[in-house]
Design a protein around this motif. Structure first.
Motif, PDB file in Angstrom:
ATOM      1  N   THR A   1       0.830  -1.197   0.000  1.00 44.41           N
ATOM      2  CA  THR A   1       0.000   0.000   0.000  1.00 44.41           C
ATOM      3  C   THR A   1       0.868   1.252   0.000  1.00 44.41           C
ATOM      4  OG1 THR A   1      -1.525  -1.241   1.407  1.00 44.41           O
ATOM      5  CG2 THR A   1      -1.933   1.114   1.202  1.00 44.41           C
ATOM      6  N   HIS A   2       0.569   2.192  -0.869  1.00 43.53           N
ATOM      7  CA  HIS A   2       1.223   3.495  -0.832  1.00 43.53           C
ATOM      8  C   HIS A   2       0.347   4.420   0.008  1.00 43.53           C
ATOM      9  CE1 HIS A   2       3.525   1.644  -3.994  1.00 43.53           C
ATOM     10  NE2 HIS A   2       4.326   2.687  -4.044  1.00 43.53           N
ATOM     11  N   VAL A   3       0.979   5.099   0.944  1.00 47.28           N
ATOM     12  CA  VAL A   3       0.224   5.903   1.908  1.00 47.28           C
ATOM     13  C   VAL A   3       0.703   7.356   1.828  1.00 47.28           C
ATOM     14  CG1 VAL A   3      -0.400   6.101   4.353  1.00 47.28           C
ATOM     15  CG2 VAL A   3       0.314   3.882   3.453  1.00 47.28           C
ATOM     16  N   THR A   4      -0.223   8.294   1.707  1.00 47.87           N
ATOM     17  CA  THR A   4       0.182   9.702   1.745  1.00 47.87           C
ATOM     18  C   THR A   4      -0.770  10.502   2.625  1.00 47.87           C
ATOM     19  OG1 THR A   4      -1.163  10.345  -0.158  1.00 47.87           O
ATOM     20  CG2 THR A   4       1.114   9.700  -0.621  1.00 47.87           C
TER      21      THR A   4
ATOM     22  N   SER B   1       0.607  16.592   6.361  1.00 46.73           N
ATOM     23  CA  SER B   1       1.795  16.396   7.221  1.00 46.73           C
ATOM     24  C   SER B   1       3.044  16.059   6.419  1.00 46.73           C
ATOM     25  CB  SER B   1       1.522  15.257   8.204  1.00 46.73           C
ATOM     26  OG  SER B   1       1.320  14.045   7.489  1.00 46.73           O
ATOM     27  N   GLY B   2       2.886  15.818   5.120  1.00 45.89           N
ATOM     28  CA  GLY B   2       4.046  15.442   4.296  1.00 45.89           C
ATOM     29  C   GLY B   2       4.348  13.951   4.339  1.00 45.89           C
ATOM     30  N   LEU B   3       3.417  13.172   4.912  1.00 47.18           N
ATOM     31  CA  LEU B   3       3.635  11.721   4.998  1.00 47.18           C
ATOM     32  C   LEU B   3       3.631  11.076   3.605  1.00 47.18           C
ATOM     33  CD1 LEU B   3       3.687   8.959   6.610  1.00 47.18           C
ATOM     34  CD2 LEU B   3       1.182   9.046   6.496  1.00 47.18           C
ATOM     35  N   VAL B   4       4.719  10.345   3.314  1.00 47.14           N
ATOM     36  CA  VAL B   4       4.778   9.501   2.114  1.00 47.14           C
ATOM     37  C   VAL B   4       5.372   8.182   2.593  1.00 47.14           C
ATOM     38  CG1 VAL B   4       5.750   9.180  -0.188  1.00 47.14           C
ATOM     39  CG2 VAL B   4       5.165  11.480   0.581  1.00 47.14           C
ATOM     40  N   ALA B   5       4.626   7.104   2.444  1.00 46.77           N
ATOM     41  CA  ALA B   5       5.092   5.831   3.005  1.00 46.77           C
ATOM     42  C   ALA B   5       4.655   4.671   2.117  1.00 46.77           C
ATOM     43  CB  ALA B   5       4.517   5.651   4.410  1.00 46.77           C
ATOM     44  N   ILE B   6       5.355   3.560   2.282  1.00 48.12           N
ATOM     45  CA  ILE B   6       4.915   2.311   1.651  1.00 48.12           C
ATOM     46  C   ILE B   6       4.787   1.267   2.756  1.00 48.12           C
ATOM     47  CG2 ILE B   6       5.291   0.621  -0.190  1.00 48.12           C
ATOM     48  CD1 ILE B   6       7.227   2.509  -1.515  1.00 48.12           C
ATOM     49  N   HIS B   7       3.685   0.539   2.702  1.00 42.85           N
ATOM     50  CA  HIS B   7       3.420  -0.467   3.723  1.00 42.85           C
ATOM     51  C   HIS B   7       3.233  -1.807   3.017  1.00 42.85           C
ATOM     52  CE1 HIS B   7       0.675  -2.738   6.456  1.00 42.85           C
ATOM     53  NE2 HIS B   7       1.575  -2.327   7.316  1.00 42.85           N
ATOM     54  N   ALA B   8       3.881  -2.845   3.542  1.00 41.91           N
ATOM     55  CA  ALA B   8       3.796  -4.157   2.887  1.00 41.91           C
ATOM     56  C   ALA B   8       3.443  -5.230   3.907  1.00 41.91           C
ATOM     57  CB  ALA B   8       5.137  -4.487   2.235  1.00 41.91           C
ATOM     58  N   ILE B   9       2.510  -6.082   3.509  1.00 43.33           N
ATOM     59  CA  ILE B   9       2.192  -7.258   4.331  1.00 43.33           C
ATOM     60  C   ILE B   9       2.553  -8.486   3.502  1.00 43.33           C
ATOM     61  CG2 ILE B   9       0.398  -8.575   5.508  1.00 43.33           C
ATOM     62  CD1 ILE B   9      -1.124  -6.007   5.977  1.00 43.33           C
ATOM     63  N   HIS B  10       3.554  -9.224   3.984  1.00 49.04           N
ATOM     64  CA  HIS B  10       3.997 -10.414   3.261  1.00 49.04           C
ATOM     65  C   HIS B  10       3.081 -11.594   3.551  1.00 49.04           C
ATOM     66  CE1 HIS B  10       6.874 -13.936   2.754  1.00 49.04           C
ATOM     67  NE2 HIS B  10       6.760 -13.420   1.554  1.00 49.04           N
ATOM     68  N   ARG B  11       2.838 -11.840   4.829  1.00 50.01           N
ATOM     69  CA  ARG B  11       1.959 -12.941   5.232  1.00 50.01           C
ATOM     70  C   ARG B  11       1.100 -12.472   6.398  1.00 50.01           C
ATOM     71  NH1 ARG B  11       3.384 -14.516   1.332  1.00 50.01           N
ATOM     72  NH2 ARG B  11       4.706 -16.229   0.697  1.00 50.01           N
ATOM     73  N   SER B  12      -0.093 -13.067   6.500  1.00 51.78           N
ATOM     74  CA  SER B  12      -0.877 -12.840   7.708  1.00 51.78           C
ATOM     75  C   SER B  12      -1.216 -14.214   8.267  1.00 51.78           C
ATOM     76  CB  SER B  12      -2.119 -12.018   7.351  1.00 51.78           C
ATOM     77  OG  SER B  12      -3.281 -12.682   7.717  1.00 51.78           O
TER      78      SER B  12
ATOM     79  N   ASP C   1      13.257  -2.058  -0.272  1.00 57.43           N
ATOM     80  CA  ASP C   1      13.537  -2.234   1.154  1.00 57.43           C
ATOM     81  C   ASP C   1      12.318  -2.805   1.883  1.00 57.43           C
ATOM     82  OD1 ASP C   1      15.663  -2.032   2.912  1.00 57.43           O
ATOM     83  OD2 ASP C   1      14.949  -0.170   3.799  1.00 57.43           O
ATOM     84  N   VAL C   2      11.153  -2.246   1.626  1.00 56.22           N
ATOM     85  CA  VAL C   2       9.974  -2.689   2.384  1.00 56.22           C
ATOM     86  C   VAL C   2       9.616  -4.137   2.025  1.00 56.22           C
ATOM     87  CG1 VAL C   2       8.061  -1.917   0.859  1.00 56.22           C
ATOM     88  CG2 VAL C   2       7.802  -1.815   3.343  1.00 56.22           C
ATOM     89  N   LEU C   3       9.795  -4.511   0.759  1.00 58.11           N
ATOM     90  CA  LEU C   3       9.471  -5.890   0.361  1.00 58.11           C
ATOM     91  C   LEU C   3      10.457  -6.876   0.998  1.00 58.11           C
ATOM     92  CD1 LEU C   3       8.650  -5.416  -3.452  1.00 58.11           C
ATOM     93  CD2 LEU C   3       7.024  -5.749  -1.579  1.00 58.11           C
ATOM     94  N   ARG C   4      11.743  -6.536   0.963  1.00 57.17           N
ATOM     95  CA  ARG C   4      12.754  -7.434   1.543  1.00 57.17           C
ATOM     96  C   ARG C   4      12.550  -7.562   3.051  1.00 57.17           C
ATOM     97  NH1 ARG C   4      18.890  -6.670   0.159  1.00 57.17           N
ATOM     98  NH2 ARG C   4      18.866  -8.826   0.784  1.00 57.17           N
ATOM     99  N   LEU C   5      12.274  -6.419   3.681  1.00 55.35           N
ATOM    100  CA  LEU C   5      12.173  -6.422   5.145  1.00 55.35           C
ATOM    101  C   LEU C   5      10.912  -7.147   5.626  1.00 55.35           C
ATOM    102  CD1 LEU C   5      13.393  -2.762   5.737  1.00 55.35           C
ATOM    103  CD2 LEU C   5      14.550  -4.823   6.565  1.00 55.35           C
ATOM    104  N   SER C   6       9.812  -6.997   4.902  1.00 57.82           N
ATOM    105  CA  SER C   6       8.582  -7.664   5.383  1.00 57.82           C
ATOM    106  C   SER C   6       8.687  -9.175   5.200  1.00 57.82           C
ATOM    107  CB  SER C   6       7.338  -7.113   4.701  1.00 57.82           C
ATOM    108  OG  SER C   6       7.368  -7.355   3.327  1.00 57.82           O
ATOM    109  N   ARG C   7       9.357  -9.601   4.103  1.00 55.15           N
ATOM    110  CA  ARG C   7       9.565 -11.037   3.918  1.00 55.15           C
ATOM    111  C   ARG C   7      10.481 -11.573   5.023  1.00 55.15           C
ATOM    112  NH1 ARG C   7      12.121 -12.944  -1.570  1.00 55.15           N
ATOM    113  NH2 ARG C   7      13.782 -11.717  -0.644  1.00 55.15           N
ATOM    114  N   ALA C   8      11.516 -10.797   5.352  1.00 56.86           N
ATOM    115  CA  ALA C   8      12.419 -11.223   6.431  1.00 56.86           C
ATOM    116  C   ALA C   8      11.657 -11.352   7.754  1.00 56.86           C
ATOM    117  CB  ALA C   8      13.575 -10.233   6.579  1.00 56.86           C
ATOM    118  N   MET C   9      10.642 -10.475   7.948  1.00 53.06           N
ATOM    119  CA  MET C   9       9.849 -10.565   9.189  1.00 53.06           C
ATOM    120  C   MET C   9       9.051 -11.866   9.230  1.00 53.06           C
ATOM    121  SD  MET C   9      10.573  -8.105  11.160  1.00 53.06           S
ATOM    122  CE  MET C   9       9.414  -8.581  12.432  1.00 53.06           C
ATOM    123  N   SER C  10       8.556 -12.336   8.063  1.00 48.77           N
ATOM    124  CA  SER C  10       7.843 -13.630   8.040  1.00 48.77           C
ATOM    125  C   SER C  10       8.772 -14.732   8.528  1.00 48.77           C
ATOM    126  CB  SER C  10       7.375 -13.970   6.616  1.00 48.77           C
ATOM    127  OG  SER C  10       6.302 -13.157   6.237  1.00 48.77           O
ATOM    128  N   ASN C  11      10.009 -14.730   8.023  1.00 54.20           N
ATOM    129  CA  ASN C  11      10.982 -15.742   8.458  1.00 54.20           C
ATOM    130  C   ASN C  11      11.295 -15.596   9.939  1.00 54.20           C
ATOM    131  OD1 ASN C  11      11.270 -16.903   5.947  1.00 54.20           O
ATOM    132  ND2 ASN C  11      12.949 -15.563   5.335  1.00 54.20           N
TER     133      ASN C  11
END
Ligand SMILES: NC(=O)c1ccc[n+]([C@@H]2O[C@H](COP(=O)([O-])OP(=O)(O)OC[C@H]3O[C@@H](n4cnc5c(N)ncnc54)[C@H](O)[C@@H]3O)[C@@H](O)[C@H]2O)c1
Length: 342
Positions: free
Chosen positions: A16-19, A23-34, A57-67
């Motif tokens: 998800t792209h979040v803005t 406030s100037g918020l620009v973010a990307i949120h990723a859910i690899h697994r639930s 970065d967000v894709l690599r990090l969220s997958r690493a969180m699943s592991n």
């Protein structure tokens, strides 16, 4: 920029792209697994050079969180948030409130926590707009201590596997980065009689090390220092085709996320006879602690899971030796089994 064909996509459930223009918020949120309707992972805040870098970065990090969760035996899927920009200028209560509202809209599907660029006080700020945050200053506080405790358990298993011994006395250990995690680890290792060498780019972090009597060396010399063990606790991608040939340590065990610059580096390490403890196993202490704050684990379960990091690593080292494969391949195989069984 295509998400579905991104090399790190790995069938993420949501990206998800979040803005928030106010406030100037620009973010990307990723859910690899639930798992059981839950996922979790840190909120990173940094000035990425491009949106593509943030996505990778967000894709690599969220997958690493699943592991990370699967190998810690915790029934939570992996996820991650990256907020794009310089936290020193952009991080305001208004921006954090806006991101909190985004998290709240996920109604518990995602639980956030601190990461690079955010801290336990920011989690308190976020908690004004959502209950789905862990690692708050008014609860357990900084995750650096449980993360360092997990790293210490990992180092014990690594020392046993690489040197056939249980004590640190007389071992030379190089720590790259003595911030929250590396600094705490340095204290634990000095207490156990290890000879500790440290490097950091921040002189304030190094000043805090002075009373410990550790040896301070230049940041560019730490990876190739003449030591028994190297512990990367600064940033990712430090193990590469360029750096691995220069490493003199027999084993590597630290908490920096995504240490391998590319997957092939795992083979380079094995060919050189360097025992690498996969970072997503070693660095799980903070995530495990966050699960206690989120009511998923009791305090006793948290302590057992953190100590269990050593046991999981021993299993991975044995699997790698018996299967004549890399510790990364062994950890991935164990993670696949764990995901099916949590
Ligand atoms: N804190 C946690 O709970 C946690 C959990 C999992 C993983 N990690 C990972 O562990 C690592 C350390 O986390 P932390 O909380 O201690 O972060 P931190 O920001 O407190 O400390 C990192 C330290 O590394 C130093 N550093 C940066 N670049 C460097 C370089 N080139 N050479 C030497 N030092 C350098 C920084 O100056 C800083 O002192 C990070 O990669 C983080 O993603 C942390």
């Amino acid at each position: 920029m295509s998400v579905f064909s991104h090399p790190e996509f790995d069938s993420h459930l949501r990206v998800t792209h979040v803005t928030d223009p106010d406030s100037g918020l620009v973010a990307i949120h990723a859910i690899h697994r639930s798992i059981g309707g839950r996922s979790g992972g840190g909120i990173r805040f940094r000035p990425y050079a491009t949106e593509g870098d943030a996505l990778t970065d967000v894709l690599r990090l969220s997958r690493a969180m699943s592991n990370k969760f699967a190998l810690a035996g915790i029934p939570v899927g992996g996820a991650k948030s990256v907020i794009i920009g310089d936290p020193a200028t952009l991080k305001t209560p208004t921006l954090l409130a806006a991101f909190g509202r985004f998290i709240d809209g996920l109604q518990g599907l995602y639980i956030g926590g601190p990461d690079i660029g955010t801290n336990a006080d920011d989690m308190v700020e976020l908690a004004r707009t959502t209950p789905y945050v862990a690692g708050r200053a008014d609860q357990s506080g900084s995750t650096a201590v449980p993360t360092a405790l997990g790293c210490f358990a990992g180092l014990q298993a690594t020392v046993r596997a690489a040197f056939g011994r249980d004590e640190f006395h007389g071992l030379r250990i190089a720590i790259q980065g003595v911030g929250g995690v590396g600094g705490e680890l340095a204290r634990m290792l000095v207490d156990r009689g290890a000879e500790v060498l440290v490097a950091d780019v921040d002189s304030a972090a190094l000043r805090q090390m002075a009373p410990l009597g550790v040896r301070i060396i230049a940041p560019e010399a730490i990876l190739s220092a003449d030591v028994d063990i190297l512990s990367p606790n600064a940033m990712g991608a430090v193990l590469s085709a360029q750096t691995v040939p220069t490493i003199r340590a027999r084993a590597i065990c630290g908490c920096a996320n995504n240490q391998l610059a590319t997957p092939e580096v795992a083979h380079l390490l094995t060919e050189r006879g360097i025992l690498w403890a996969p970072d997503y196993v070693v660095s799980a202490g903070g995530a495990i602690d966050g699960c206690k704050d989120a009511g998923i684990l009791s305090a006793e379960e948290r302590d057992a899971r953190i100590a269990g990091i050593g046991t999981t690593l021993t299993t991975i080292f044995d699997l790698a030796t018996r299967g004549n494969t890399t510790t990364e391949a062994a950890a991935q195989a164990l993670a696949r089994d764990a995901v099916e069984n949590v």
